[in-house]
Design an enzyme around this catalytic site. Structure first.
Site, PDB file in Angstrom:
ATOM      1  N   HIS A  68     -60.969 -63.656  34.088  1.00 23.87           N
ATOM      2  CA  HIS A  68     -61.851 -64.912  32.627  1.00 23.87           C
ATOM      3  C   HIS A  68     -62.544 -63.327  33.039  1.00 23.87           C
ATOM      4  CE1 HIS A  68     -64.456 -65.319  29.342  1.00 23.87           C
ATOM      5  NE2 HIS A  68     -64.807 -65.374  30.136  1.00 23.87           N
ATOM      6  N   ASP A  71     -61.440 -59.319  32.746  1.00 20.67           N
ATOM      7  CA  ASP A  71     -61.101 -59.690  31.658  1.00 20.67           C
ATOM      8  C   ASP A  71     -62.558 -59.181  31.137  1.00 20.67           C
ATOM      9  OD1 ASP A  71     -58.946 -59.367  29.176  1.00 20.67           O
ATOM     10  OD2 ASP A  71     -60.462 -61.178  28.886  1.00 20.67           O
TER      11      ASP A  71
END
Length: 96
Positions: A68, A71
């Site tokens: 995450h 990203d």
């Protein structure tokens, strides 16, 4: 997680910068984009530190949170590039 923290701070500054530019405050926008870049460099360094550990042979277990974070960093970098172009457009519009 330092990557998410710094990338999030960068995102906030990037969107503040485009708000300033939309009001013709280009010097404020420039300062905010500089601050955002500093935050992105910190995020990138934190990511690199983790990747270097793995490159040195230290086993880094898979982490959804780290995925995450990566990203988020990539997304904010894209937003940074787009907002730079938007600020240029606001400047051109302001010159007319």
């Amino acid at each position: 997680m330092q990557v998410i923290l710094h990338a999030g701070d960068a995102r906030e500054k990037i969107f503040q910068a485009v708000d300033e530019a939309s009001n013709g405050e280009f010097e404020a926008a420039k300062i905010l984009m500089g601050e955002a870049n500093t935050e992105l460099l910190k995020a990138h360094q934190a990511q690199t530190n983790t990747l270097q550990l793995e490159a040195e042979g230290i086993n880094i277990p898979y982490s959804t949170l780290f995925s995450h974070a990566q990203d988020t960093l990539m997304t904010v970098k894209t937003e940074q590039n787009l907002i730079k172009q938007m600020i240029k457009l606001y400047k051109k519009l302001g010159e007319k």
